[in-house]
Design an enzyme around this catalytic site. Structure first.
Site, PDB file in Angstrom:
ATOM      1  N   ARG A  92      -6.269  -5.099   3.499  1.00  0.00           N
ATOM      2  CA  ARG A  92      -5.337  -4.227   2.802  1.00  0.00           C
ATOM      3  C   ARG A  92      -4.585  -3.382   3.821  1.00  0.00           C
ATOM      4  NH1 ARG A  92      -5.837   1.533   0.025  1.00  0.00           N
ATOM      5  NH2 ARG A  92      -3.682   1.621  -0.685  1.00  0.00           N
ATOM      6  N   TYR A 316     -14.388   7.799  -3.338  1.00  0.00           N
ATOM      7  CA  TYR A 316     -15.122   8.476  -2.279  1.00  0.00           C
ATOM      8  C   TYR A 316     -16.181   9.424  -2.825  1.00  0.00           C
ATOM      9  CZ  TYR A 316     -11.468   6.798   0.834  1.00  0.00           C
ATOM     10  OH  TYR A 316     -10.618   5.993   1.539  1.00  0.00           O
ATOM     11  N   VAL A 376     -10.292  -0.714  -3.454  1.00  0.00           N
ATOM     12  CA  VAL A 376      -9.488  -0.924  -2.248  1.00  0.00           C
ATOM     13  C   VAL A 376      -9.659   0.185  -1.212  1.00  0.00           C
ATOM     14  CG1 VAL A 376      -7.783  -2.380  -3.392  1.00  0.00           C
ATOM     15  CG2 VAL A 376      -7.446   0.103  -3.358  1.00  0.00           C
ATOM     16  N   GLU A 377     -10.452   1.202  -1.534  1.00  0.00           N
ATOM     17  CA  GLU A 377     -10.842   2.208  -0.544  1.00  0.00           C
ATOM     18  C   GLU A 377     -12.215   2.739  -0.894  1.00  0.00           C
ATOM     19  OE1 GLU A 377      -8.324   5.478   0.555  1.00  0.00           O
ATOM     20  OE2 GLU A 377      -6.488   4.301   0.273  1.00  0.00           O
ATOM     21  N   ASN A 378     -13.083   2.772   0.094  1.00  0.00           N
ATOM     22  CA  ASN A 378     -14.394   3.398  -0.015  1.00  0.00           C
ATOM     23  C   ASN A 378     -14.980   3.427   1.387  1.00  0.00           C
ATOM     24  OD1 ASN A 378     -17.678   2.405  -0.569  1.00  0.00           O
ATOM     25  ND2 ASN A 378     -16.955   4.360  -1.354  1.00  0.00           N
TER      26      ASN A 378
END
EC number: 3.2.1.86
Length: 478
Positions: A92, A316, A376-378
């Site tokens: 990504r 998060y 898509v974010e962590n």
């Protein structure tokens, strides 16, 4: 430990953003974007309140770590080879709007910028890695901020549509996964990053902010429409910052307050882009805050007809809310409001760690929307220590990621349709929230410090080999 059955075609990979890794901020005829004029340091957004700040670079007074970042602009082949070694299925990334249209409002794109991303995509495909591309990731052209007021201006919709169509047409044979706006709902807490303007007076929080959101919704729908027409076999999603909101206790007032906070932050933007209409709860919110939107004829039809194919989201932390907060300690370091959750530990930067919250998030989103989801974010921002032999033993990062991947496995067993997982900051990068290099997320260590010193050399952390094994076994060995 229990093993999980991730889908055979699960999209394992990593995530970054152009303004946090590329560098080369003036190369290839690139123009200035918001990230270029925000300095490094934990209080970087305070610059917006300084008298006379005019969105220009002032190297005599400030440092700007992202101007060089980790020099992906020149080292992308080396970095992509490392991603391939880990076994990435997808990567990504974002395209910098100002590499394609330096001022944002040109009619002819910058060929040097287009050619750069051609080379990046070709290199990814050489290693059998599919790009997942965010069209706009916290980097609006400064010209559109200074002369148009960011997304408050309807004209910016036209500029964005031209930009989106340009890259969709150019890369139609190279990119099959797209997202429109990164963490679109973050405009509620970081308007300069998400909406392209700063809150200077109380009334800016209301009609100007939500008018800007409406323009983004229209722009997102136009991008979805264009994508479906230009690349019929592509998938294009929205992207939100998601944090489950827990009531502090069973007091009904706190439960109701948490619900209202969750609706506004987690669901408002997603409802418009996924369901194709403004949610009912916003009618009352608009009325009570005297918000009057200028909605043009055809806007609501466009939004209804061109909804996204999937939901990409960042996770998060969760968030704990109490209606009356005066006697409670705030959750220091969390990027959203809230009080401390006594059941959770926190990272070096004060972000509360809650793996179960990811399972809750996945369940809430899938129950509400019934479209594919994509984490898509962590990731974990932490202070890494380099040993004398050059190694980094980041077991804390592996523990964090393992717990969150387990939560995803549980959600899949719950029936959630989960497309993939791209760990944030798969290579060390400049933090968006603090402008620091010392807040490290990566599997790959980059030798650069907050003051800009360092060789930029890459090395593999212990987590590199752990994540390599996770991907190789499709999540069976955590």
């Amino acid at each position: 430990m229990k093993t999980y059955e991730f889908p055979k075609n699960f999209l394992w990979g990593g995530a970054t953003a152009a303004n946090q890794i590329e560098g080369g901020f003036h190369e290839g005829n690139k123009g200035l974007n918001i990230a270029d004029v925000l300095p490094g340091g934990k209080g970087r957004l305070n610059i917006l309140k300084e008298p006379g700040f005019n969105f220009e670079v002032n190297t005599e007074k400030y440092t700007y770590p992202n101007h060089e970042a980790i020099d992906f602009y020149h080292r992308y082949k080396e970095d992509i080879a490392l991603f391939a070694e880990m076994g990435f299925k997808v990567f990504r990334m974002s395209i910098a709007w100002t590499r394609i249209f330096p001022n944002g409002n040109e009619t002819v794109p910058n060929e040097e910028g287009l050619a750069f991303y051609d080379r990046v995509f070709d290199e990814l495909h050489k290693h059998n890695i599919e790009p997942v591309v965010t069209i706009s990731h916290y980097e609006m052209p400064v010209n559109l901020v200074k002369n148009y007021g960011g997304w408050r201006s309807r004209e910016v919709v036209t500029f964005f549509e031209r930009y989106a169509k340009t890259i969709l047409e150019r890369y139609k044979n190279k990119v099959k996964y797209w997202m429109t706006f990164n963490e679109i709902n973050s405009g509620l807490i970081m308007p300069i990053m998400g909406l392209g303007f700063s809150i200077q007076k109380e009334e800016d929080k209301y009609t100007p902010t939500f008018q800007a959101f409406h323009h983004q919704f229209v722009a997102s729908s136009l991008a979805v429409k264009a994508c479906h027409e230009i690349i019929p076999d592509a998938q294009i999603g929205c992207m939100i910052l998601y944090a489950p909101v827990y009531p502090y206790d069973a007091n009904p007032d706190n439960v109701m307050h948490a619900l209202q906070e969750e609706r506004l932050f987690n669901y408002y933007c997603a409802d418009v882009q996924v369901r194709g209409e403004y949610p009912a709860f916003m009618t009352r919110y608009f009325k009570e805050n005297n918000i009057k939107l200028d909605i043009k004829e055809g806007d609501l039809d466009l939004i209804k007809e061109h909804t996204v194919d999937y939901i990409g989201f960042s996770y998060y932390m969760s968030r704990t809310e109490k209606k009356e907060k005066a006697d409670e300690k705030q959750a220091d370091g969390n990027i959203m409001s809230g009080v401390r959750n006594p059941f959770l530990k926190a990272s070096d930067w004060g972000w509360e760690i809650d793996p179960t919250g990811l399972r809750i998030a996945l369940s809430q989103l899938y129950d509400r929307y019934r479209v594919p989801l994509f984490v898509v974010e962590n990731g974990l921002g932490a202070k890494d220590i380099v040993e004398e032999d050059g190694s980094v033993h980041d077991d804390y990062r592996m523990d964090y990621l393992r717990d969150h991947i387990v939560a995803m496995g549980e959600a899949i067993e719950d029936g959630v349709d989960l497309m993939g997982y791209t760990a944030w900051g798969c290579i060390d990068l400049v933090s968006a929230s603090t402008g620091e290099m010392s807040k490290r997320y990566g599997f790959i260590y980059v030798d650069k410090e907050d003051d800009g010193s360092g060789t930029l050399e890459r090395s593999k952390k212990k987590s590199f080999f752990w994540y390599q094994n996770v991907i190789e076994t499709n999540g069976k060995e955590l």
